[in-house]
Design a protein around this motif. Structure first.
Motif, PDB file in Angstrom:
ATOM      1  N   VAL A   1       0.864  -1.178   0.000  1.00 37.63           N
ATOM      2  CA  VAL A   1       0.000   0.000   0.000  1.00 37.63           C
ATOM      3  C   VAL A   1       0.901   1.229   0.000  1.00 37.63           C
ATOM      4  O   VAL A   1       1.802   1.354   0.841  1.00 37.63           O
ATOM      5  CB  VAL A   1      -0.936   0.025   1.223  1.00 37.63           C
ATOM      6  CG1 VAL A   1      -1.853   1.256   1.152  1.00 37.63           C
ATOM      7  CG2 VAL A   1      -1.769  -1.250   1.310  1.00 37.63           C
ATOM      8  N   LEU A   2       0.669   2.116  -0.948  1.00 38.65           N
ATOM      9  CA  LEU A   2       1.411   3.368  -1.050  1.00 38.65           C
ATOM     10  C   LEU A   2       0.477   4.515  -0.698  1.00 38.65           C
ATOM     11  O   LEU A   2      -0.705   4.483  -1.034  1.00 38.65           O
ATOM     12  CB  LEU A   2       1.966   3.551  -2.464  1.00 38.65           C
ATOM     13  CG  LEU A   2       2.920   2.453  -2.947  1.00 38.65           C
ATOM     14  CD1 LEU A   2       3.246   2.642  -4.421  1.00 38.65           C
ATOM     15  CD2 LEU A   2       4.194   2.435  -2.112  1.00 38.65           C
ATOM     16  N   PHE A   3       1.018   5.507  -0.016  1.00 40.43           N
ATOM     17  CA  PHE A   3       0.211   6.628   0.457  1.00 40.43           C
ATOM     18  C   PHE A   3       0.799   7.952  -0.010  1.00 40.43           C
ATOM     19  O   PHE A   3       2.026   8.136  -0.001  1.00 40.43           O
ATOM     20  CB  PHE A   3       0.179   6.667   1.991  1.00 40.43           C
ATOM     21  CG  PHE A   3      -0.485   5.493   2.649  1.00 40.43           C
ATOM     22  CD1 PHE A   3      -1.846   5.512   2.935  1.00 40.43           C
ATOM     23  CD2 PHE A   3       0.265   4.380   3.008  1.00 40.43           C
ATOM     24  CE1 PHE A   3      -2.455   4.440   3.564  1.00 40.43           C
ATOM     25  CE2 PHE A   3      -0.335   3.300   3.642  1.00 40.43           C
ATOM     26  CZ  PHE A   3      -1.699   3.328   3.920  1.00 40.43           C
ATOM     27  N   ASP A   4      -0.080   8.881  -0.358  1.00 37.12           N
ATOM     28  CA  ASP A   4       0.302  10.282  -0.435  1.00 37.12           C
ATOM     29  C   ASP A   4       0.658  10.730   0.987  1.00 37.12           C
ATOM     30  O   ASP A   4       0.313  10.056   1.962  1.00 37.12           O
ATOM     31  CB  ASP A   4      -0.874  11.081  -0.999  1.00 37.12           C
ATOM     32  CG  ASP A   4      -0.604  12.566  -1.066  1.00 37.12           C
ATOM     33  OD1 ASP A   4       0.499  12.949  -1.476  1.00 37.12           O
ATOM     34  OD2 ASP A   4      -1.510  13.336  -0.688  1.00 37.12           O
ATOM     35  N   LEU A   5       1.310  11.865   1.127  1.00 42.31           N
ATOM     36  CA  LEU A   5       1.748  12.320   2.445  1.00 42.31           C
ATOM     37  C   LEU A   5       0.804  13.394   3.007  1.00 42.31           C
ATOM     38  O   LEU A   5      -0.033  13.119   3.866  1.00 42.31           O
ATOM     39  CB  LEU A   5       3.180  12.838   2.381  1.00 42.31           C
ATOM     40  CG  LEU A   5       3.848  13.175   3.715  1.00 42.31           C
ATOM     41  CD1 LEU A   5       3.920  11.966   4.627  1.00 42.31           C
ATOM     42  CD2 LEU A   5       5.248  13.746   3.480  1.00 42.31           C
TER      43      LEU A   5
ATOM     44  N   GLY B   1      -4.699   8.400  -1.791  1.00 42.24           N
ATOM     45  CA  GLY B   1      -4.403   9.826  -1.807  1.00 42.24           C
ATOM     46  C   GLY B   1      -5.656  10.659  -1.720  1.00 42.24           C
ATOM     47  O   GLY B   1      -6.772  10.136  -1.801  1.00 42.24           O
ATOM     48  N   ASP B   2      -5.474  11.968  -1.563  1.00 44.80           N
ATOM     49  CA  ASP B   2      -6.614  12.869  -1.354  1.00 44.80           C
ATOM     50  C   ASP B   2      -6.779  13.884  -2.474  1.00 44.80           C
ATOM     51  O   ASP B   2      -7.428  14.913  -2.294  1.00 44.80           O
ATOM     52  CB  ASP B   2      -6.471  13.604  -0.007  1.00 44.80           C
ATOM     53  CG  ASP B   2      -5.314  14.589  -0.006  1.00 44.80           C
ATOM     54  OD1 ASP B   2      -4.234  14.250  -0.512  1.00 44.80           O
ATOM     55  OD2 ASP B   2      -5.489  15.718   0.500  1.00 44.80           O
ATOM     56  N   ASP B   3      -6.216  13.602  -3.641  1.00 44.67           N
ATOM     57  CA  ASP B   3      -6.289  14.540  -4.758  1.00 44.67           C
ATOM     58  C   ASP B   3      -6.554  13.750  -6.032  1.00 44.67           C
ATOM     59  O   ASP B   3      -6.120  12.597  -6.161  1.00 44.67           O
ATOM     60  CB  ASP B   3      -4.958  15.312  -4.882  1.00 44.67           C
ATOM     61  CG  ASP B   3      -5.058  16.483  -5.842  1.00 44.67           C
ATOM     62  OD1 ASP B   3      -4.994  16.254  -7.075  1.00 44.67           O
ATOM     63  OD2 ASP B   3      -5.193  17.630  -5.382  1.00 44.67           O
TER      64      ASP B   3
END
Length: 224
Positions: free
Chosen positions: A13-17, A172-174
């Motif tokens: 799992v990769l996440f935006d910061l 992510g949130d974008d």
């Protein structure tokens, strides 16, 4: 690893910061308000600046000074903003509520995880270390020469984790996060607790998952 059949292939799992793992908006806002104060301008409320936190300097300067890339003053204002932010970025920034528990559970379940952000390594690497997030990999906006929505940073993270892109989920949130994840061949999830941006219609982003809270990720993966 006990996951839903649709996610049995998942290995990382990769996440935006900013706006996904950490709430950095207060410190980003403080930097732009320092600049306004130095120019005799009133500070702007955090509520006005917060939705633009995911856009970093570009978003903060657009709100604080109504300038955008290409404006004659933009480059100098950006340099000043980043220098000020670097001195402030540890003041109030913290992981969002529930994030640490999610990351620990992913690790316990044998899933790799990492960070892919448009934030430059100059800021992203020390922040991740200072907050003791424990990411296995951190790819910044200047790591590959490309920023999201280009897929290169996500593909770089998958390569460093020795995981096929198709076995990764990107959160992510974008809308740029969803675009980058899709272009990289990864599943995508929207962190609806994040900054999202003004007038965001996340249903139109067509992510695989929409998460209202961090712990919902674990529920979808049958890890909660």
């Amino acid at each position: 690893m006990n996951v839903d059949p649709n996610w049995r292939h998942l290995r990382a799992v990769l996440f935006d910061l900013d706006g996904t793992l950490i709430d950095s908006a207060p410190d980003l806002a403080a930097a732009v308000n320092q600049m306004r104060s130095a120019r005799g301008l009133d500070p702007l409320p955090l509520a006005m600046l917060r939705p633009h936190g995911g856009s970093g300097a570009r978003g903060m300067l657009a709100q604080g000074f109504e300038v955008a890339p290409g404006h004659g003053d933009y480059d100098e204002l950006k340099r000043e903003f980043l220098d000020r932010y670097e001195t402030l970025m540890y003041d109030s920034t913290q992981p969002f509520e529930g994030i640490r528990a999610v990351l620990h559970r992913l690790t316990d379940a044998g899933l790799s995880w990492g960070v892919v952000t448009n934030k430059a390594e100059r800021f992203a690497l020390p922040l991740v270390r200072a907050l003791r997030l424990g990411a296995e990999v951190v790819v910044g906006g200047d790591t590959t020469g490309h920023t999201k929505p280009h897929p290169a940073p996500l593909l770089e993270a998958a390569q460093r984790l020795n995981v096929q892109p198709q076995a990764c989920l990107y959160v992510g949130d974008d809308v740029r996060d969803v675009m980058a994840g899709r272009a990289a061949g990864m599943a995508t999830a929207v962190a609806a607790w994040g900054y999202l941006g003004p007038d965001a219609e996340i249903q139109r982003w067509r992510a695989d998952l929409e998460l209202a809270r961090p712990d919902e990720l674990l529920k979808h993966l049958h890890l909660a």
